[in-house]
Design a protein around this motif. Sequence first.
Motif, PDB file in Angstrom:
ATOM      1  N   THR A  20       0.584   4.441   0.709  1.00  0.00           N
ATOM      2  CA  THR A  20       0.583   5.301   1.898  1.00  0.00           C
ATOM      3  C   THR A  20       1.397   4.664   3.024  1.00  0.00           C
ATOM      4  OG1 THR A  20      -1.552   6.248   1.308  1.00  0.00           O
ATOM      5  CG2 THR A  20      -0.895   6.413   3.625  1.00  0.00           C
ATOM      6  N   VAL A  21       1.211   3.378   3.231  1.00  0.00           N
ATOM      7  CA  VAL A  21       1.936   2.669   4.282  1.00  0.00           C
ATOM      8  C   VAL A  21       3.428   2.628   3.946  1.00  0.00           C
ATOM      9  CG1 VAL A  21       2.206   0.428   5.438  1.00  0.00           C
ATOM     10  CG2 VAL A  21      -0.078   1.355   4.996  1.00  0.00           C
ATOM     11  N   GLY A  72      -0.708   6.383  13.464  1.00  0.00           N
ATOM     12  CA  GLY A  72      -1.519   6.890  12.355  1.00  0.00           C
ATOM     13  C   GLY A  72      -1.552   5.916  11.190  1.00  0.00           C
ATOM     14  N   LEU A  73      -0.425   5.266  10.921  1.00  0.00           N
ATOM     15  CA  LEU A  73      -0.389   4.260   9.846  1.00  0.00           C
ATOM     16  C   LEU A  73      -1.252   3.056  10.203  1.00  0.00           C
ATOM     17  CD1 LEU A  73       3.384   4.396   8.852  1.00  0.00           C
ATOM     18  CD2 LEU A  73       1.432   5.150   7.464  1.00  0.00           C
ATOM     19  N   LYS A 117      -3.911   3.132  12.149  1.00  0.00           N
ATOM     20  CA  LYS A 117      -5.296   3.589  12.021  1.00  0.00           C
ATOM     21  C   LYS A 117      -5.699   3.663  10.551  1.00  0.00           C
ATOM     22  CE  LYS A 117      -8.454   7.362  13.287  1.00  0.00           C
ATOM     23  NZ  LYS A 117      -9.335   7.002  12.241  1.00  0.00           N
ATOM     24  N   TYR A 118      -4.813   4.183   9.718  1.00  0.00           N
ATOM     25  CA  TYR A 118      -5.082   4.250   8.279  1.00  0.00           C
ATOM     26  C   TYR A 118      -5.387   2.847   7.741  1.00  0.00           C
ATOM     27  CZ  TYR A 118      -4.108   4.242   3.304  1.00  0.00           C
ATOM     28  OH  TYR A 118      -4.200   4.035   1.955  1.00  0.00           O
ATOM     29  N   ASP A 123      -8.792   1.679   9.003  1.00  0.00           N
ATOM     30  CA  ASP A 123      -9.854   2.469   8.363  1.00  0.00           C
ATOM     31  C   ASP A 123     -10.054   2.089   6.904  1.00  0.00           C
ATOM     32  OD1 ASP A 123     -10.203   3.821  10.744  1.00  0.00           O
ATOM     33  OD2 ASP A 123      -9.254   5.686  10.050  1.00  0.00           O
ATOM     34  N   ASN A 124      -9.058   1.458   6.317  1.00  0.00           N
ATOM     35  CA  ASN A 124      -9.142   1.089   4.909  1.00  0.00           C
ATOM     36  C   ASN A 124      -9.327  -0.409   4.697  1.00  0.00           C
ATOM     37  OD1 ASN A 124      -8.700   3.518   2.984  1.00  0.00           O
ATOM     38  ND2 ASN A 124      -7.435   3.895   4.787  1.00  0.00           N
ATOM     39  N   ASN A 174       0.859  -1.179   0.000  1.00  0.00           N
ATOM     40  CA  ASN A 174       0.000   0.000   0.000  1.00  0.00           C
ATOM     41  C   ASN A 174       0.901   1.237   0.000  1.00  0.00           C
ATOM     42  OD1 ASN A 174      -1.283   2.274   1.635  1.00  0.00           O
ATOM     43  ND2 ASN A 174      -3.060   1.018   1.106  1.00  0.00           N
TER      44      ASN A 174
END
Length: 136
Positions: free
Chosen positions: A32-33, A66-67, A69-70, A73-74, A30
């Motif tokens: 973003t990750v 935050g990662l 949680k992201y 959330d996804n 991913n």
Amino acid sequence: MSLSKMLPLAMLASVLSQPVFAQQVPLEKNQTVRDGFYAIGLADEIRKNCPQISPRLVRAYAMLKGLEKYARDNGYTEADVKALEDNDAAKDALRAEVRAELASRGATAGNASGYCKVGREEIARGTAAGRLLKGS
């Protein structure tokens, strides 16, 4: 409409309402990750090799959370997050990418000034890695 016809429609609506976006790629792929872990890795290599730069540990911790949680959330599960934490091959590959970038920018083993130069550049540019560092 009979109950036997409504039940499949209700089940379909329930399935369609669930998040399905992130499951298209493994968590370690991913973008973003990967970008987040790349920034953390870059900052970590800099702070370990430049005595004039120190980490902003609270920011790094907040970025990690935050990662996580992201990911949740996804649509990624706790098992997906745990699998990534335990994925030594992915960690090694990312570490190799970070070290290759550092070397291309003049930061090589035993060359603290090269790491410090890259660290100051990251801090000045306000990059994700730079925000995890502070100069002294």
